[in-house]
Design a protein around this motif. Structure first.
Motif, PDB file in Angstrom:
ATOM      1  N   ASP A  80       0.832  -1.208   0.000  1.00 22.31           N
ATOM      2  CA  ASP A  80       0.000   0.000   0.000  1.00 22.31           C
ATOM      3  C   ASP A  80       0.865   1.256   0.000  1.00 22.31           C
ATOM      4  O   ASP A  80       0.559   2.234  -0.702  1.00 22.31           O
ATOM      5  CB  ASP A  80      -0.919  -0.002   1.221  1.00 22.31           C
ATOM      6  CG  ASP A  80      -1.981  -1.091   1.153  1.00 22.31           C
ATOM      7  OD1 ASP A  80      -2.247  -1.590   0.039  1.00 22.31           O
ATOM      8  OD2 ASP A  80      -2.531  -1.460   2.207  1.00 22.31           O
ATOM      9  N   ALA A  81       1.955   1.219   0.785  1.00 21.03           N
ATOM     10  CA  ALA A  81       2.849   2.383   0.842  1.00 21.03           C
ATOM     11  C   ALA A  81       3.519   2.620  -0.508  1.00 21.03           C
ATOM     12  O   ALA A  81       3.638   3.762  -0.972  1.00 21.03           O
ATOM     13  CB  ALA A  81       3.898   2.185   1.930  1.00 21.03           C
ATOM     14  N   ASP A  83       2.352   1.694  -3.437  1.00 19.73           N
ATOM     15  CA  ASP A  83       1.323   2.180  -4.358  1.00 19.73           C
ATOM     16  C   ASP A  83       1.129   3.685  -4.204  1.00 19.73           C
ATOM     17  O   ASP A  83       0.966   4.409  -5.200  1.00 19.73           O
ATOM     18  CB  ASP A  83       0.002   1.447  -4.118  1.00 19.73           C
ATOM     19  CG  ASP A  83       0.023   0.014  -4.627  1.00 19.73           C
ATOM     20  OD1 ASP A  83       0.889  -0.293  -5.471  1.00 19.73           O
ATOM     21  OD2 ASP A  83      -0.822  -0.791  -4.181  1.00 19.73           O
ATOM     22  N   GLU A  84       1.138   4.153  -2.958  1.00 19.65           N
ATOM     23  CA  GLU A  84       0.992   5.584  -2.722  1.00 19.65           C
ATOM     24  C   GLU A  84       2.187   6.363  -3.270  1.00 19.65           C
ATOM     25  O   GLU A  84       2.030   7.440  -3.848  1.00 19.65           O
ATOM     26  CB  GLU A  84       0.830   5.854  -1.216  1.00 19.65           C
ATOM     27  CG  GLU A  84      -0.531   5.473  -0.661  1.00 19.65           C
ATOM     28  CD  GLU A  84      -1.662   6.248  -1.304  1.00 19.65           C
ATOM     29  OE1 GLU A  84      -1.482   7.474  -1.517  1.00 19.65           O
ATOM     30  OE2 GLU A  84      -2.706   5.651  -1.605  1.00 19.65           O
ATOM     31  N   LEU A  85       3.403   5.803  -3.088  1.00 17.37           N
ATOM     32  CA  LEU A  85       4.594   6.472  -3.620  1.00 17.37           C
ATOM     33  C   LEU A  85       4.562   6.527  -5.139  1.00 17.37           C
ATOM     34  O   LEU A  85       4.915   7.546  -5.749  1.00 17.37           O
ATOM     35  CB  LEU A  85       5.850   5.729  -3.143  1.00 17.37           C
ATOM     36  CG  LEU A  85       6.228   5.900  -1.666  1.00 17.37           C
ATOM     37  CD1 LEU A  85       7.393   4.987  -1.304  1.00 17.37           C
ATOM     38  CD2 LEU A  85       6.585   7.350  -1.363  1.00 17.37           C
ATOM     39  N   LYS A  87       1.914   6.441  -7.031  1.00 17.88           N
ATOM     40  CA  LYS A  87       0.871   7.399  -7.399  1.00 17.88           C
ATOM     41  C   LYS A  87       1.378   8.825  -7.255  1.00 17.88           C
ATOM     42  O   LYS A  87       1.134   9.686  -8.128  1.00 17.88           O
ATOM     43  CB  LYS A  87      -0.348   7.164  -6.511  1.00 17.88           C
ATOM     44  CG  LYS A  87      -1.525   8.089  -6.820  1.00 17.88           C
ATOM     45  CD  LYS A  87      -2.687   7.782  -5.905  1.00 17.88           C
ATOM     46  CE  LYS A  87      -3.856   8.736  -6.161  1.00 17.88           C
ATOM     47  NZ  LYS A  87      -5.005   8.442  -5.258  1.00 17.88           N
ATOM     48  N   ASP A  88       2.104   9.086  -6.168  1.00 15.07           N
ATOM     49  CA  ASP A  88       2.642  10.422  -5.936  1.00 15.07           C
ATOM     50  C   ASP A  88       3.677  10.793  -6.986  1.00 15.07           C
ATOM     51  O   ASP A  88       3.684  11.912  -7.503  1.00 15.07           O
ATOM     52  CB  ASP A  88       3.257  10.494  -4.534  1.00 15.07           C
ATOM     53  CG  ASP A  88       3.762  11.885  -4.193  1.00 15.07           C
ATOM     54  OD1 ASP A  88       2.954  12.827  -4.195  1.00 15.07           O
ATOM     55  OD2 ASP A  88       4.972  12.035  -3.933  1.00 15.07           O
ATOM     56  N   CYS A  89       4.570   9.831  -7.320  1.00 16.60           N
ATOM     57  CA  CYS A  89       5.584  10.090  -8.352  1.00 16.60           C
ATOM     58  C   CYS A  89       4.940  10.344  -9.707  1.00 16.60           C
ATOM     59  O   CYS A  89       5.379  11.221 -10.465  1.00 16.60           O
ATOM     60  CB  CYS A  89       6.554   8.912  -8.435  1.00 16.60           C
ATOM     61  SG  CYS A  89       7.655   8.763  -7.014  1.00 16.60           S
ATOM     62  N   GLN A  91       1.996  11.573 -10.268  1.00 10.40           N
ATOM     63  CA  GLN A  91       1.394  12.896 -10.239  1.00 10.40           C
ATOM     64  C   GLN A  91       2.452  13.981 -10.390  1.00 10.40           C
ATOM     65  O   GLN A  91       2.255  14.971 -11.109  1.00 10.40           O
ATOM     66  CB  GLN A  91       0.625  13.081  -8.925  1.00 10.40           C
ATOM     67  CG  GLN A  91      -0.067  14.428  -8.791  1.00 10.40           C
ATOM     68  CD  GLN A  91      -1.136  14.646  -9.846  1.00 10.40           C
ATOM     69  OE1 GLN A  91      -1.759  13.688 -10.305  1.00 10.40           O
ATOM     70  NE2 GLN A  91      -1.343  15.886 -10.238  1.00 10.40           N
TER      71      GLN A  91
END
Length: 206
Positions: A80-81, A83-85, A87-89, A91
């Motif tokens: 999950d972490a 996936d968030e990274l 997604k952030d990259c 963006q």
């Protein structure tokens, strides 16, 4: 086993077991006969047995199983972490390329590369190439590594960044060889119908 654990006094009615599990009594008797044979239960009557084996309070909570469940939980949290990274990259990359002001600043300097501790005492080769450039790395030989870079959208610039010097540019150093084949730059590239083709061959010797 859950029924045995929850039975009052550990005494279990086999008729209720058969009804609860939805199986024939004969099947339940077969199981209890096996448990009786290995001295995990004792028969109180024809239809009642009592558990005499080890404590059932931790039944099913095998240490290895608990450990695997904890590892699985940790891996899920890590996934999950990540996936968030990602997604952030994604963006940030979108904002970097979509915003014209940001796009103008999308570069790194020699000082940026020099400040990365992991690059110290390493051969660092920076490549500036158009979109959709293809990079191939054949199987390395004992004494060298070869990198092929091909582009059909324009020229490729290759820079050897030596961390001990304060200059960058197209250089040649001991142990690093480059060869290139580039088309000439037209005076007005925006009117060119056929994209430029460029190829770089890098060879790094040990």
């Amino acid at each position: 086993m859950d029924l045995v654990r929850s039975a009052p006094g550990g005494i279990l009615d086999l008729n209720k077991v058969a009804t609860k599990l939805g199986v024939r009594k004969r099947r339940v008797y077969d199981i209890t006969n096996v448990l009786d044979g290995i001295e995990l239960v004792e028969k109180k009557s024809k239809n009642h047995i009592r558990w005499i084996g080890s404590d059932l309070s931790n039944f099913g909570a095998v240490p290895q199983q608990k450990k695997l469940q904890e590892e699985l939980s940790d891996l899920s949290a890590m996934e999950d972490a990540l996936d968030e990274l990602i997604k952030d990259c994604a963006q940030q990359l979108f904002e970097l390329t979509d915003d014209k002001e940001n796009e103008r600043l999308a570069y790194v300097t020699y000082q940026d590369i020099h400040s990365i501790q992991a690059f110290h005492e390493q051969i660092v080769i920076a490549v500036k190439a158009p979109a959709e450039t293809r990079l191939d790395v054949p199987a390395p030989r004992e004494d060298s590594i070869t990198v092929h870079i091909r582009s059909t959208k324009g020229p490729i610039d290759v820079y050897l960044c030596e961390v001990e010097q304060a200059q960058t540019g197209n250089k040649r150093a001991e142990g690093v060889e480059t060869s290139s084949s580039e088309s000439t730059h037209p005076e007005r590239p925006e009117e060119e119908e056929n994209p430029q083709q460029s190829e770089e061959l890098l060879e790094v010797s040990n």
